[in-house]
Design a protein around this motif. Structure first.
Motif, short mmCIF file in Angstrom:
data_model
loop_
_atom_site.label_atom_id
_atom_site.label_comp_id
_atom_site.label_asym_id
_atom_site.label_seq_id
_atom_site.Cartn_x
_atom_site.Cartn_y
_atom_site.Cartn_z
N LEU A 222 76.66 7.08 -83.95
CA LEU A 222 76.11 8.18 -83.15
C LEU A 222 76.99 8.59 -81.99
O LEU A 222 77.07 9.78 -81.66
CB LEU A 222 74.72 7.79 -82.61
CG LEU A 222 73.68 7.34 -83.63
CD1 LEU A 222 72.35 7.12 -82.94
CD2 LEU A 222 73.54 8.35 -84.77
N ASP A 223 77.65 7.65 -81.33
CA ASP A 223 78.42 8.00 -80.13
C ASP A 223 79.45 6.92 -79.85
O ASP A 223 79.38 6.21 -78.84
CB ASP A 223 77.46 8.13 -78.94
CG ASP A 223 78.04 8.98 -77.82
OD1 ASP A 223 79.23 9.34 -77.91
OD2 ASP A 223 77.30 9.28 -76.87
N PRO A 224 80.46 6.77 -80.72
CA PRO A 224 81.41 5.65 -80.58
C PRO A 224 82.20 5.66 -79.28
O PRO A 224 82.59 4.60 -78.79
CB PRO A 224 82.33 5.82 -81.79
CG PRO A 224 82.17 7.25 -82.21
CD PRO A 224 80.77 7.62 -81.88
N ASP A 225 82.41 6.84 -78.71
CA ASP A 225 83.23 6.91 -77.50
C ASP A 225 82.54 6.31 -76.27
O ASP A 225 83.20 6.04 -75.27
CB ASP A 225 83.59 8.38 -77.19
CG ASP A 225 84.51 8.98 -78.24
OD1 ASP A 225 85.20 8.19 -78.93
OD2 ASP A 225 84.55 10.21 -78.38
N ARG A 226 81.22 6.11 -76.36
CA ARG A 226 80.50 5.62 -75.19
C ARG A 226 80.29 4.11 -75.20
O ARG A 226 79.79 3.54 -74.23
CB ARG A 226 79.12 6.30 -75.08
CG ARG A 226 79.19 7.73 -74.56
CD ARG A 226 77.88 8.09 -73.88
NE ARG A 226 77.64 7.28 -72.71
CZ ARG A 226 77.99 7.61 -71.47
NH1 ARG A 226 78.64 8.74 -71.25
NH2 ARG A 226 77.69 6.81 -70.45
N LEU A 227 80.66 3.44 -76.27
CA LEU A 227 80.35 2.02 -76.38
C LEU A 227 80.95 1.21 -75.24
O LEU A 227 80.23 0.50 -74.53
CB LEU A 227 80.83 1.48 -77.73
CG LEU A 227 80.64 -0.02 -77.96
CD1 LEU A 227 79.18 -0.41 -77.79
CD2 LEU A 227 81.14 -0.42 -79.34
N GLU A 228 82.25 1.29 -75.06
CA GLU A 228 82.89 0.49 -74.02
C GLU A 228 82.46 0.94 -72.63
O GLU A 228 82.30 0.12 -71.72
CB GLU A 228 84.41 0.56 -74.16
CG GLU A 228 84.95 -0.18 -75.37
CD GLU A 228 84.59 -1.67 -75.35
OE1 GLU A 228 84.55 -2.26 -74.24
OE2 GLU A 228 84.33 -2.23 -76.43
N LEU A 229 82.26 2.26 -72.44
CA LEU A 229 81.84 2.77 -71.14
C LEU A 229 80.45 2.22 -70.77
O LEU A 229 80.25 1.73 -69.66
CB LEU A 229 81.81 4.29 -71.16
CG LEU A 229 81.33 4.97 -69.87
CD1 LEU A 229 82.26 4.64 -68.71
CD2 LEU A 229 81.23 6.49 -70.07
N ASP A 230 79.51 2.29 -71.72
CA ASP A 230 78.17 1.79 -71.44
C ASP A 230 78.18 0.28 -71.21
O ASP A 230 77.46 -0.23 -70.35
CB ASP A 230 77.22 2.12 -72.60
CG ASP A 230 76.84 3.60 -72.62
OD1 ASP A 230 77.33 4.36 -71.77
OD2 ASP A 230 76.07 3.99 -73.52
N PHE A 231 79.02 -0.42 -71.96
CA PHE A 231 79.11 -1.87 -71.76
C PHE A 231 79.62 -2.19 -70.35
O PHE A 231 79.14 -3.12 -69.70
CB PHE A 231 80.01 -2.50 -72.81
CG PHE A 231 80.28 -3.96 -72.56
CD1 PHE A 231 79.27 -4.90 -72.73
CD2 PHE A 231 81.52 -4.39 -72.12
CE1 PHE A 231 79.50 -6.24 -72.48
CE2 PHE A 231 81.76 -5.73 -71.86
CZ PHE A 231 80.74 -6.66 -72.05
N SER A 232 80.55 -1.40 -69.87
CA SER A 232 81.12 -1.66 -68.55
C SER A 232 80.09 -1.46 -67.43
O SER A 232 80.25 -1.99 -66.33
CB SER A 232 82.33 -0.75 -68.30
OG SER A 232 81.93 0.60 -68.16
N HIS A 233 79.03 -0.68 -67.70
CA HIS A 233 78.00 -0.42 -66.71
C HIS A 233 76.87 -1.44 -66.76
O HIS A 233 75.98 -1.42 -65.90
CB HIS A 233 77.40 0.98 -66.92
CG HIS A 233 78.35 2.08 -66.60
ND1 HIS A 233 78.14 3.39 -66.98
CD2 HIS A 233 79.53 2.07 -65.92
CE1 HIS A 233 79.14 4.14 -66.57
NE2 HIS A 233 79.99 3.36 -65.92
N GLU A 234 76.89 -2.33 -67.74
CA GLU A 234 75.79 -3.30 -67.87
C GLU A 234 75.83 -4.32 -66.76
O GLU A 234 76.89 -4.77 -66.32
CB GLU A 234 75.88 -4.03 -69.22
CG GLU A 234 75.31 -3.24 -70.37
CD GLU A 234 75.32 -4.05 -71.66
OE1 GLU A 234 75.19 -5.30 -71.57
OE2 GLU A 234 75.46 -3.45 -72.73
N ILE A 235 74.66 -4.71 -66.32
CA ILE A 235 74.50 -5.78 -65.33
C ILE A 235 74.20 -7.08 -66.08
O ILE A 235 73.33 -7.12 -66.95
CB ILE A 235 73.37 -5.45 -64.35
CG1 ILE A 235 73.75 -4.25 -63.49
CG2 ILE A 235 73.01 -6.65 -63.49
CD1 ILE A 235 72.65 -3.79 -62.56
N GLY A 236 74.93 -8.14 -65.76
CA GLY A 236 74.66 -9.46 -66.34
C GLY A 236 74.89 -9.56 -67.83
O GLY A 236 74.19 -10.31 -68.51
N ALA A 237 75.86 -8.82 -68.37
CA ALA A 237 76.09 -8.82 -69.82
C ALA A 237 76.41 -10.23 -70.33
O ALA A 237 77.08 -11.03 -69.67
CB ALA A 237 77.24 -7.88 -70.16
#
Length: 821
Positions: A706-721
């Motif tokens: 659905l949105d491969p370009d956002r995977l790493e970006l969204d992961f970088s915004h996660e808290i406590g990953a």
């Protein structure tokens, strides 16, 4: 068969096996609870029918519906019992008491009662009527042995709140309950009715596969006739005489006074109409306002039908004003503001439900509600009113001129109060009441609560948690934010309660799911989606598969081809709202189309294995699971809309108050959420738990497609990953810093006295054994940001809060309050 004479149907029959349930204490109590909300003055015959009569009739309709729908023996028993017992937690004088008692919902309490769940109001050891204990579960066990089928008391209870496959037949916009209720009420109000309408509605409901919505567009004659009855019924209630309205306001005031004494709420709720009046009469409220008559005297005056006089009636034409005022604490607060030793006012807020204006032509929009103020005895004098009101009223006037001046002053105040909502402001008394409400929920385990989501997702709220918090904190109609909104569990419960919801998350998949759930779909849009056929998918122009390394690691080439066609079919849709729901459905089934099965909720890691029998992914069908998920999601949306419509509200209007945003909670401010600073009444949320889940990486299949370009970006915004667990010290410090930023932002978003309610668990991995003090650190962070801890409780986890590879056993619910200055 058991036979009964019935005013509406003539004769009705029920199966012999139901006989013991007609005599259990929780159902017998309803012989003393009227179908009406008050022992009417104007509607004199409406004081006759009781809810025991009504329950028997609804059970008969359920039998008819079950036969037409060809339900099996177990399904029939469950449906008929749910229909019979749907009102067993209805308090005396029905909805009148519910308008007054905060944090009480008779459907929710019915579920607790039938499942022998402890609450503030009931428990298996608490006599429910005539000194008898609840008997439903034992009756189910006996019936199961007699019929040689499994009678599940929990299933019956769930149906009463709309749960399970058949819950919509008992709890919805149009269901077996209100098919009888509306028509029966019309008969006692002198409205001419076709007495076959409820029978025909039972037949029609047997043909429905999900909760009926948008009834004005249904062509069935019985449905349209019932809608006309309902409109006329509620028109008569709303436009009733001052004596009828004043009597209901008088009763609400008596219950409010009773609640301010030390009487347990169970004594008020588990009795009959007459029993409640006796209870109130025996109460000692000598510490009430000096100069007022005692409760014994006031109850006697109510019983003797003493005439009320109307002091003011404020017409409400703005839906937002009505929504804010139509909560128990608003009328209670306004009543207190008007009270003096010389004036004992009765305040009531009423709403015009389901249309029914008295005239089709209006120069101005007809009022949708009214705030009315009554008293007993003569019209009040100038010196009877509170100081703040006398300051705006000329001293020399009296009689009707005085009442007119009071009306004008009160009208200005009411609209100002509706904007400021002073009843939500913090005080020592309110904190005590809220703490007691929170304690009354019991163990907060919500054993029977199970999320029915549009899409699997890790670590989601059990929907009962935000629902209970909204009720306990007095937040119906309030503005509530969830900065870790996930799939919109909090937002859904806020909308159901009549509030304004803001849900934000940094995860794109979560945002898609929440928007699909809470963006209104018209009946035409739902029909378009429901009409999608397999051939359309097979003929769709396929998209190019995602450019992901080792795409064949996850799916068989034939499965990839099917997914590409589904995605192509979705992309070709020009309606963005329809496309959104279809994308959420596709995302939901992607894990089911690979043989690499994730840990929980479709969670996938780089090393998610194939089944032992495979060396490469086998073919898994995609078309059929996708279509099945689409239909399932539509059923869930219909159920949500039906629950909104059942309360007399319009789903499109209600859902317009839900804002679903993609935002990073660490840096989000009021502008991010499109609100004013310090305007939020409460934050209800569950922050990510330290190193428990990779929300983005665990949903990698959805991102790939659905949105491969956002995977790493969204992961970088996660808290406590979870992926950061390899360095526990660094991960913990970063996690606490992130929560510190969230807390600071929260203090700028919440109003003074606003609540910060969170569910938080500590990590269970061995590397974090030293972090069992995580909650102490969290409390300190909130204290630094200006919050004080009001209440906390550790809850056992039964459903749907799986975290990564390990399962938590407990998590903590806490409520903090934002202090001023």
């Amino acid at each position: 068969m058991l036979e009964f004479s019935d005013l509406l149907y003539g004769r009705i029959t029920l199966p012999e096996w139901i006989s013991p349930f007609l005599r259990i204490p929780e159902f017998i109590r309803l012989r003393g609870v009227r179908l009406s909300n008050v022992d009417s003055y104007e509607f004199k015959d409406f004081s006759g029918p009781n809810r025991w009569d009504h329950g028997v009739a609804v059970a008969a309709l359920a039998c008819r519906c079950a036969t037409r729908a060809r339900l099996d023996q177990t399904q029939t028993a469950h449906l008929v019992l749910a229909a019979l017992l749907h009102d067993v937690a209805t308090p005396p004088f029905a909805h009148t008491a519910e308008y007054v008692v905060e944090n009480f919902d008779h459907e929710v309490e019915t579920q607790r009662l039938l499942t022998a769940t402890f609450s503030e109001y009931s428990s298996p050891d608490l006599p429910i009527y005539a000194s008898e204990l609840p008997a439903f579960k034992n009756a189910c066990l006996s019936l199961g042995k007699k019929l040689r089928v499994a009678i599940d008391a929990d299933e019956v209870a769930a149906m009463i709140t709309g749960g399970g496959e058949l819950g919509y037949l008992v709890s919805g916009t149009l269901d077996l309950d209100n098919a009888d209720n509306v028509t029966r009420s019309c008969v006692y109000l002198g409205i001419e009715v076709d007495r076959t309408v409820p029978l025909r509605l039972a037949d029609w409901l047997a043909t429905q596969k999900s909760a009926p919505t948008g009834l004005d567009q249904v062509s069935d004659p019985a449905v349209q006739q019932w809608l006309a009855y309902r409109s006329e019924l509620y028109r008569m209630f709303f436009e009733s005489s001052d004596q009828e309205t004043g009597r209901q306001a008088f009763l609400q005031h008596l219950i409010r006074r009773a609640l301010r004494t030390s009487v347990p709420r169970s004594q008020i709720l588990w009795t009959t109409d007459d029993g409640l009046l006796r209870t109130i009469s025996d109460l000692d409220d000598s510490i009430e306002v000096p100069g007022w008559a005692s409760l014994r005297q006031m109850t006697q005056r109510y019983r003797l039908m003493e005439e009320t006089v109307k002091i003011a009636e404020i017409a409400i034409t703005d839906p937002e004003t009505l929504r804010v005022l139509r909560v128990p604490q608003a009328a209670t607060w306004i009543e207190r503001e008007l009270s003096t030793p010389d004036l004992e006012p009765f305040v009531m807020v009423s709403a015009r439900r389901f249309g029914g204006a008295s005239s089709p032509i209006h120069l101005l929009p007809p009022p949708i509600g009214a705030l009315s103020v009554f008293k007993i005895g003569a019209l009040p004098k100038y010196f009877h009113f509170p100081d703040w009101m006398r300051a705006d009223i000329p001293r020399a006037i009296e009689g009707r001129r005085l009442i007119s001046a009071v009306h004008e002053t009160l009208e200005r105040k009411v609209h100002a109060w509706a904007k400021d909502r002073p009843w939500l402001k913090n005080s020592a008394r309110r904190e005590r009441d809220v703490a007691e409400n929170l304690k009354s929920i019991g163990d907060w385990s919500f054993r029977l609560s199970k999320n029915e989501g549009l899409h699997p997702y890790p670590g989601t709220f059990v929907h009962a948690i935000p629902s209970a918090l909204i009720g306990a904190l007095g937040l119906k109609g309030a503005v509530v934010l969830d900065p870790f909104g996930g799939t919109g569990q909090t937002a859904s419960e806020v909308i159901k309660s009549g509030g304004t919801a803001i849900s934000a998350d940094s995860n794109s998949v979560a945002t898609l799911i929440a928007r699909a759930k809470l963006t209104y779909l018209s009946r035409e849009q739902r029909d378009i989606i429901r009409s999608i056929r397999l051939d359309e998918l097979r003929l769709a122009r396929a998209v190019t598969p995602p450019s992901v390394e080792l795409i064949g690691k996850w799916h068989h080439p034939d499965t990839i081809a099917e997914i590409c066609q589904i995605k192509g079919f979705i992309d070709a849709h020009t309606d963005a709202t329809v496309r959104q729901l279809l994308l959420a459905a596709l995302s939901a089934v992607l894990p089911a189309t690979t043989a690499r099965k994730g840990k929980e909720h479709g969670f996938f890691a780089d090393n998610t294995p194939l089944g032992a029998a495979y060396t490469e992914p086998p073919y898994q069908p995609a078309y059929i699971p996708f279509l099945q998920r689409v239909l399932r999601n539509l059923d869930l949306i219909d159920k949500l809309y039906a629950s909104i419509e059942a309360n007399g509200r319009v789903p499109e209007e209600e859902l317009s108050r839900a804002s679903i945003l993609r935002a990073d909670s660490r840096i989000a401010d009021a502008a991010t959420y499109n609100i004013s600073p310090n305007s939020v009444d409460a934050i209800i949320t569950s922050p990510p738990y330290l190193c428990m889940v990779d929300y983005s990486l665990g949903q990698r299949l959805s991102y790939y497609w659905l949105d491969p370009d956002r995977l790493e970006l969204d992961f970088s915004h996660e808290i406590g990953a979870r992926r950061r667990r390899s360095n526990p010290v660094s991960a913990r410090n970063k996690y606490l810093d992130d929560l510190r930023a969230v807390a600071k932002n929260a203090s700028n978003l919440l109003r003074e006295g606003g609540y910060f309610a969170t569910v938080l668990g500590a990590p269970v991995a061995n590397a974090f054994l030293a972090d069992r003090d995580m909650h102490d650190a969290y409390d300190e962070i909130l204290r630094e940001a200006g919050f004080s801890l009001l209440w906390k409780h550790w809850r056992d986890i039964h459903w749907h809060r799986n975290h990564g590879y390990q399962r938590l056993r407990q998590e903590r619910i806490s409520v903090h309050v934002l202090k001023g200055g």
